[in-house]
Structure formats: structure tokens, C-alpha cells
Motif scaffolding. Structure first.
Motif, PDB file in Angstrom:
ATOM      1  N   ASP A  49      53.313  21.635  30.479  1.00 37.58           N
ATOM      2  CA  ASP A  49      52.133  21.129  29.806  1.00 37.58           C
ATOM      3  C   ASP A  49      50.867  21.431  30.596  1.00 37.58           C
ATOM      4  O   ASP A  49      50.915  21.987  31.691  1.00 37.58           O
ATOM      5  CB  ASP A  49      52.271  19.648  29.448  1.00 37.58           C
ATOM      6  CG  ASP A  49      52.513  18.751  30.644  1.00 37.58           C
ATOM      7  OD1 ASP A  49      52.118  19.101  31.774  1.00 37.58           O
ATOM      8  OD2 ASP A  49      53.094  17.665  30.455  1.00 37.58           O
ATOM      9  N   ASP A  50      49.751  21.071  29.973  1.00 39.46           N
ATOM     10  CA  ASP A  50      48.427  21.387  30.510  1.00 39.46           C
ATOM     11  C   ASP A  50      47.588  20.109  30.573  1.00 39.46           C
ATOM     12  O   ASP A  50      46.933  19.750  29.598  1.00 39.46           O
ATOM     13  CB  ASP A  50      47.763  22.428  29.600  1.00 39.46           C
ATOM     14  CG  ASP A  50      46.302  22.685  29.956  1.00 39.46           C
ATOM     15  OD1 ASP A  50      45.848  22.218  31.009  1.00 39.46           O
ATOM     16  OD2 ASP A  50      45.624  23.351  29.151  1.00 39.46           O
ATOM     17  N   PRO A  51      47.609  19.414  31.717  1.00 41.63           N
ATOM     18  CA  PRO A  51      46.807  18.191  31.827  1.00 41.63           C
ATOM     19  C   PRO A  51      45.302  18.467  31.769  1.00 41.63           C
ATOM     20  O   PRO A  51      44.532  17.582  31.394  1.00 41.63           O
ATOM     21  CB  PRO A  51      47.211  17.602  33.182  1.00 41.63           C
ATOM     22  CG  PRO A  51      47.982  18.651  33.892  1.00 41.63           C
ATOM     23  CD  PRO A  51      48.438  19.667  32.889  1.00 41.63           C
ATOM     24  N   ASP A  52      44.874  19.687  32.095  1.00 40.22           N
ATOM     25  CA  ASP A  52      43.447  20.021  32.043  1.00 40.22           C
ATOM     26  C   ASP A  52      42.912  20.057  30.610  1.00 40.22           C
ATOM     27  O   ASP A  52      41.704  20.059  30.393  1.00 40.22           O
ATOM     28  CB  ASP A  52      43.169  21.372  32.708  1.00 40.22           C
ATOM     29  CG  ASP A  52      43.370  21.335  34.214  1.00 40.22           C
ATOM     30  OD1 ASP A  52      43.365  20.229  34.793  1.00 40.22           O
ATOM     31  OD2 ASP A  52      43.533  22.408  34.817  1.00 40.22           O
ATOM     32  N   MET A  54      42.996  17.747  28.611  1.00 34.20           N
ATOM     33  CA  MET A  54      42.436  16.423  28.326  1.00 34.20           C
ATOM     34  C   MET A  54      40.926  16.512  28.110  1.00 34.20           C
ATOM     35  O   MET A  54      40.397  15.922  27.176  1.00 34.20           O
ATOM     36  CB  MET A  54      42.776  15.487  29.494  1.00 34.20           C
ATOM     37  CG  MET A  54      42.435  14.044  29.251  1.00 34.20           C
ATOM     38  SD  MET A  54      43.373  13.305  27.920  1.00 34.20           S
ATOM     39  CE  MET A  54      44.826  12.772  28.769  1.00 34.20           C
ATOM     40  N   LYS A  59      43.769  15.364  25.105  1.00 34.84           N
ATOM     41  CA  LYS A  59      45.155  15.004  25.417  1.00 34.84           C
ATOM     42  C   LYS A  59      45.782  16.071  26.301  1.00 34.84           C
ATOM     43  O   LYS A  59      45.261  17.180  26.421  1.00 34.84           O
ATOM     44  CB  LYS A  59      45.978  14.820  24.145  1.00 34.84           C
ATOM     45  CG  LYS A  59      46.181  16.110  23.347  1.00 34.84           C
ATOM     46  CD  LYS A  59      47.090  15.846  22.163  1.00 34.84           C
ATOM     47  CE  LYS A  59      47.456  17.119  21.432  1.00 34.84           C
ATOM     48  NZ  LYS A  59      48.528  16.903  20.484  1.00 34.84           N
ATOM     49  N   ILE A  60      46.907  15.705  26.907  1.00 31.23           N
ATOM     50  CA  ILE A  60      47.685  16.688  27.669  1.00 31.23           C
ATOM     51  C   ILE A  60      48.391  17.561  26.635  1.00 31.23           C
ATOM     52  O   ILE A  60      49.109  17.056  25.776  1.00 31.23           O
ATOM     53  CB  ILE A  60      48.701  15.966  28.585  1.00 31.23           C
ATOM     54  CG1 ILE A  60      47.949  15.167  29.657  1.00 31.23           C
ATOM     55  CG2 ILE A  60      49.663  16.978  29.213  1.00 31.23           C
ATOM     56  CD1 ILE A  60      48.836  14.276  30.501  1.00 31.23           C
ATOM     57  N   HIS A 107      42.615  26.620  33.454  1.00 33.58           N
ATOM     58  CA  HIS A 107      43.423  25.397  33.459  1.00 33.58           C
ATOM     59  C   HIS A 107      44.630  25.594  34.369  1.00 33.58           C
ATOM     60  O   HIS A 107      45.061  26.722  34.604  1.00 33.58           O
ATOM     61  CB  HIS A 107      43.941  25.080  32.050  1.00 33.58           C
ATOM     62  CG  HIS A 107      42.897  24.536  31.125  1.00 33.58           C
ATOM     63  ND1 HIS A 107      43.219  23.800  30.014  1.00 33.58           N
ATOM     64  CD2 HIS A 107      41.548  24.616  31.138  1.00 33.58           C
ATOM     65  CE1 HIS A 107      42.100  23.446  29.374  1.00 33.58           C
ATOM     66  NE2 HIS A 107      41.081  23.948  30.041  1.00 33.58           N
ATOM     67  N   GLU A 146      53.428  25.080  39.457  1.00 30.77           N
ATOM     68  CA  GLU A 146      52.116  25.123  38.829  1.00 30.77           C
ATOM     69  C   GLU A 146      51.554  26.537  38.819  1.00 30.77           C
ATOM     70  O   GLU A 146      51.764  27.289  39.756  1.00 30.77           O
ATOM     71  CB  GLU A 146      51.132  24.212  39.577  1.00 30.77           C
ATOM     72  CG  GLU A 146      51.517  22.759  39.506  1.00 30.77           C
ATOM     73  CD  GLU A 146      50.490  21.844  40.154  1.00 30.77           C
ATOM     74  OE1 GLU A 146      49.452  22.333  40.659  1.00 30.77           O
ATOM     75  OE2 GLU A 146      50.723  20.619  40.162  1.00 30.77           O
TER      76      GLU A 146
END
Length: 151
Positions: A49-52, A54, A59-60, A107, A146
Motif C-alpha cells: 500500500d501507499d500511506p503517502d 493520504m 486514505k492509504i 510516494h 519499501e
């Protein structure tokens, strides 16, 4: 000791993910190498997933959900999934791998690998939320890889 590790021949941890793995540039899932699976592991789960996201979409963003990977799996070849494993729905509304596609800036994408003491009884196309709920209290070990990707 946690010796579970996830690596890729396509990019080093924390480095740039090559273009061809991007959603709009081929959308191939990268080669992944799994090491140090703990004894007692019944299945592996991989979530990318991509927390950036947000900041951009609120959202993630879920890019890949893969579960019931055999604990004997040592690698996941590029653009493939292990036999008998199942893929879930991404935030692209598709089943399978959805590569990096940052809408604004670079990201960081996180590939999280979990060793579980159970196999999950979920059907293909389940969501990250379904998988996370099912793995609750069953995680023996976890690790992450990552990579960065810019538009």
C-alpha cells in the motif's frame, strides 16, 4: 528472533521502484524474495500500500493484497503469483497487482509480509480490510520492503 525478510531483485529497500512496475507503465509486479519464514507458519500474506496517498486522496491506497501464500515459497517471480495463493481487490477496483501511480509527487510504497499460524478462509477478491481482520491474532512475524516512485 525475527528473521523473516522480504527483498526484491528489482530495487533495494528504500530505493526507487523501476518504471515498468508502475500502474501506467506496464503494471508488472516486481520479483520478490522471501527468507527466514518462522517455524509453525501456515501461510504468508503480502499487502502493498501507499500511506503517502493520504495527502492526495484522503486514505492509504491499497495496491496489492495476496494471501494463502505457501510458507515454503522462497520467491515470487516478476508479474506472477504463487500457486494456490489468492489475490484481493485493490483501490483501483481491480483484482491483482496495481502498481505505483502517485497523483502528485514521489510516494513511498510499502510491501508488508506477514507469517501467519493459519490459512485464511477468504474468497478471491476480498479486501485488505477483510484480510487484516482475518489475520488478527494469527501473526507470528512480519517484515516490510519499501520503495519510492515518482509520477
Amino acid at each position: 528472533m525475527n528473521s523473516l525478510s522480504l527483498k526484491s531483485s528489482a530495487f533495494e529497500n528504500g530505493e526507487i521502484i523501476p518504471r515498468k512496475y508502475g500502474y501506467k507503465n506496464g503494471n508488472n509486479s516486481p520479483h520478490l524474495k522471501i527468507e527466514g519464514v518462522p517455524e509453525g507458519t501456515k501461510s504468508l500474506v503480502l499487502i502493498m500500500d501507499d500511506p503517502d496517498a493520504m495527502g492526495a486522496v484522503g486514505k492509504i491506497w491499497v495496491h496489492w493484497v495476496l494471501w494463502n501464500v505457501s510458507p515454503s515459497t522462497k520467491e515470487i517471480p516478476e508479474n506472477s503469483i504463487p500457486v494456490d495463493s489468492l489475490e484481493g481487490e485493490t483501490d483501483f477496483g481491480e483484482i491483482g497487482y496495481g502498481g505505483p501511480a502517485p497523483p502528485d509527487k514521489e510516494h513511498t510504497y510499502i510491501f508488508k509480509l506477514y507469517a501467519l499460524d493459519v490459512k485464511l478462509s477468504l474468497k478471491k477478491g476480498s479486501t485488505k480490510a477483510d484480510v487484516e481482520k482475518s489475520m488478527k491474532n494469527h501473526i507470528i512475524s512480519e517484515t516490510k520492503l519499501e520503495g519510492k516512485y515518482a509520477p
